[in-house]
Write a protein that holds these residues in place. Structure first.
Motif, short mmCIF file in Angstrom:
data_model
loop_
_atom_site.label_atom_id
_atom_site.label_comp_id
_atom_site.label_asym_id
_atom_site.label_seq_id
_atom_site.Cartn_x
_atom_site.Cartn_y
_atom_site.Cartn_z
N SER A 93 0.73 -1.16 0.10
CA SER A 93 -0.08 0.20 0.00
C SER A 93 0.81 1.33 -0.19
CB SER A 93 -0.95 0.09 1.21
OG SER A 93 -0.13 -0.07 2.46
N GLU A 94 1.97 1.10 0.16
CA GLU A 94 2.88 2.22 0.35
C GLU A 94 3.48 2.78 -0.98
OE1 GLU A 94 3.48 3.91 3.28
OE2 GLU A 94 2.82 2.35 4.70
N THR A 95 2.45 3.30 -1.74
CA THR A 95 2.86 3.51 -3.24
C THR A 95 3.11 5.19 -3.48
OG1 THR A 95 0.51 3.91 -3.58
CG2 THR A 95 1.46 1.68 -4.03
N LYS A 96 3.08 5.90 -2.37
CA LYS A 96 3.15 7.31 -2.43
C LYS A 96 4.43 7.75 -1.57
CE LYS A 96 1.06 11.78 -2.07
NZ LYS A 96 -0.07 12.50 -1.61
N SER A 97 5.49 8.38 -2.04
CA SER A 97 6.61 8.81 -1.33
C SER A 97 6.20 9.93 -0.69
CB SER A 97 7.69 9.46 -2.45
OG SER A 97 8.83 9.96 -1.59
N GLN A 98 6.66 10.12 0.79
CA GLN A 98 6.55 11.00 1.64
C GLN A 98 7.13 12.49 1.36
OE1 GLN A 98 8.38 10.10 5.46
NE2 GLN A 98 10.24 9.86 4.77
N HIS A 99 7.82 12.27 0.43
CA HIS A 99 8.45 13.55 -0.13
C HIS A 99 7.92 13.99 -1.49
CE1 HIS A 99 11.89 11.57 2.20
NE2 HIS A 99 11.73 12.59 2.75
N SER A 100 7.80 15.29 -1.62
CA SER A 100 7.40 15.72 -3.05
C SER A 100 8.62 16.12 -3.71
CB SER A 100 6.51 16.86 -2.80
OG SER A 100 7.22 17.98 -2.22
N ALA A 101 8.37 15.89 -5.25
CA ALA A 101 9.58 16.15 -6.14
C ALA A 101 10.05 17.57 -5.84
CB ALA A 101 9.01 16.02 -7.44
N ASP A 102 9.12 18.37 -5.71
CA ASP A 102 9.63 19.84 -5.56
C ASP A 102 10.33 20.11 -4.16
OD1 ASP A 102 7.88 20.60 -7.61
OD2 ASP A 102 6.34 21.08 -6.41
N GLU A 103 10.43 19.40 -3.28
CA GLU A 103 11.09 19.49 -1.89
C GLU A 103 12.42 18.97 -2.03
OE1 GLU A 103 8.34 18.55 1.17
OE2 GLU A 103 9.01 16.44 1.02
N VAL A 104 12.72 17.87 -2.65
CA VAL A 104 13.85 17.10 -2.60
C VAL A 104 14.90 17.93 -3.09
CG1 VAL A 104 12.46 14.79 -2.41
CG2 VAL A 104 13.47 15.77 -4.60
N GLN A 105 16.25 17.84 -2.25
CA GLN A 105 17.23 18.23 -2.65
C GLN A 105 18.60 17.24 -2.57
OE1 GLN A 105 18.06 21.86 -0.46
NE2 GLN A 105 16.93 22.90 -1.60
N MET A 106 19.25 17.05 -3.81
CA MET A 106 20.45 16.20 -3.63
C MET A 106 21.58 16.74 -2.97
SD MET A 106 22.21 14.71 -7.21
CE MET A 106 23.39 16.14 -7.20
N ASP A 107 22.34 15.71 -2.46
CA ASP A 107 23.40 16.19 -1.47
C ASP A 107 24.60 16.34 -2.46
OD1 ASP A 107 22.03 15.58 0.85
OD2 ASP A 107 23.16 13.72 1.29
N ALA A 108 25.63 16.91 -1.86
CA ALA A 108 26.91 17.44 -2.76
C ALA A 108 27.27 16.12 -3.65
CB ALA A 108 27.86 18.11 -1.92
N VAL A 109 27.74 16.73 -4.90
CA VAL A 109 28.41 15.28 -5.37
C VAL A 109 29.82 15.29 -4.97
CG1 VAL A 109 29.24 14.74 -7.65
CG2 VAL A 109 27.19 16.06 -7.56
N VAL A 110 30.25 13.82 -4.75
CA VAL A 110 31.52 13.48 -4.19
C VAL A 110 31.95 12.34 -5.10
CG1 VAL A 110 31.07 14.48 -2.09
CG2 VAL A 110 30.62 12.05 -2.63
N ASN A 111 33.41 12.01 -4.75
CA ASN A 111 33.83 10.74 -5.56
C ASN A 111 33.30 9.41 -4.55
OD1 ASN A 111 35.77 10.00 -3.33
ND2 ASN A 111 36.90 11.81 -4.31
N GLY A 112 33.51 8.49 -5.02
CA GLY A 112 32.87 7.16 -4.43
C GLY A 112 33.55 7.05 -3.11
N ILE A 113 34.89 7.18 -3.01
CA ILE A 113 35.73 7.11 -1.72
C ILE A 113 35.12 7.90 -0.66
CG2 ILE A 113 37.94 6.97 -0.61
CD1 ILE A 113 37.74 4.73 -2.52
N ASP A 114 34.85 9.12 -0.89
CA ASP A 114 34.38 10.00 0.11
C ASP A 114 32.94 9.51 0.30
OD1 ASP A 114 36.84 11.39 0.07
OD2 ASP A 114 36.05 12.99 -1.23
#
Length: 337
Positions: free
Chosen positions: A126-147
């Motif tokens: 039944s959990e078909t809806k994300s608790q986050h809206s697409a407008d509010e999500v923010q991606m963290d900083a881009v880093v290399n894989g080791i970091d």
């Protein structure tokens, strides 16, 4: 083609329709992504369900193979993938509706090798809806894989991140022919080679907690296979750590977390062993072999905050001392009778 979703399926008739329905209910044009179901020798109605859904959703296709396990099925799926990015999904799990579009935009805008997202444990469909809206999500900083490894208490499983297909194929990573925990070393190996990775706290994935999980199976053959595959993971993580050190990697947070993950598998082996009826000499032999892999005693397990709960601290103290561990095994088995 933007995306290939690879779904290994073995006797998944109970859940595969929910899984596929979540994949086709996305904010992407159907021509922009493919859904590859690898039928791993199912003997139930999995094939018929997939074929029936494929009639109304042309981006669903099925690949047949003899039963070889999840890892081999994923390898097969990758061979048939043509999307710019790959997402692995298990047949008994599903994803939140209309969430892929936002993630694909992030992947393409930042040209990421890997993008992780959040998962939620569920017991139903039944959990078909994300608790986050697409407008509010923010991606963290881009880093290399080791970091990334050094910063995040990453999951070993492969269903919580997108991978650029070109990067994945060029990395040389693949699933070994093991029954359990194949992704335990694939995920950190993949991240260790990534130049651009990121995480977004967007709850996309639904992990279905099954009453028939591998931790509930008590047969001797099953346990021995699980022990062997966990031991293989311990070895592969040791080899990865040593390879990174030899390559000049000095990020101690990343190296430390890999060491902790390695020792966590030893912890799991001991817990499962205690609950079994297998002779203690087998555990002694395994723990002896782990000494040369720097996995036992578990002296790094408490070094970072990932596993510092009082229960972990107490059990690790006992497990690291043979004069406490083996009497504890005997006592637990007596009480359990």
């Amino acid at each position: 083609m933007k995306l290939s979703i690879v779904i290994p399926a073995y006797n998944a008739e109970k859940y595969i329709e929910t899984c596929l329905e979540s994949c086709v209910t996305q904010d992407m044009d159907a021509t922009d992504y493919q859904i590859l179901v690898v039928n791993d020798g199912s003997t139930d109605s999995t094939e018929n369900i997939v074929l029936d859904m494929g009639k109304s959703h042309p981006n669903i296709s099925i690949i047949h193979q003899e039963n070889k396990g999840n890892g081999a099925a994923r390898n097969t799926g990758v061979e048939h993938a043509i999307g710019n990015y790959i997402l692995f999904l298990d047949a008994d799990d599903y994803v939140a509706y209309n969430t892929f579009g936002t993630l694909m935009q992030m992947l393409e805008e930042h040209d990421l090798d890997l993008l992780g997202f959040s998962s939620k444990n569920v017991t139903d469909s039944s959990e078909t809806k994300s608790q986050h809206s697409a407008d509010e999500v923010q991606m963290d900083a881009v880093v290399n894989g080791i970091d990334f490894i050094g910063t995040y208490n990453y999951k070993a499983e492969v269903w919580w991140y997108f991978a650029k297909r070109e990067f994945y194929n060029s990395s040389g990573t693949f699933f070994y022919d093991r029954k359990f925990v194949q992704d335990s070393y694939l995920t950190p190996t993949l991240f260790s080679k990534a130049k651009k990775s990121a995480f977004v706290n967007y709850d996309i994935h639904r992990y279905r907690k099954s009453p028939n999980s591998i931790t509930r199976n008590k047969s001797v053959n099953h346990l021995n296979q699980h022990f062997q595959d966990l031991s293989f993971s311990v070895k592969k993580l040791f080899e990865l750590r040593k390879k990174l050190i030899a390559a000049g990697i000095t990020n101690m947070d990343a190296l430390g977390r890999l060491h902790v993950k390695q020792q966590r598998y030893v912890f799991i082996i001991i817990v499962r062993f205690i609950k079994s009826n297998i002779d203690a000499d087998q555990l002694r032999q395994m723990l002896k072999s782990f000494e040369s892999l720097e996995a036992y005693p578990m002296d790094k397990f408490m070094s970072i905050s990932d596993y510092r709960s009082p229960a972990y601290q107490l059990l690790t103290f006992i497990f690291n001392r043979s004069y406490l561990l083996y009497p504890a095994i005997k006592l637990f088995r007596i009480i359990r009778r």
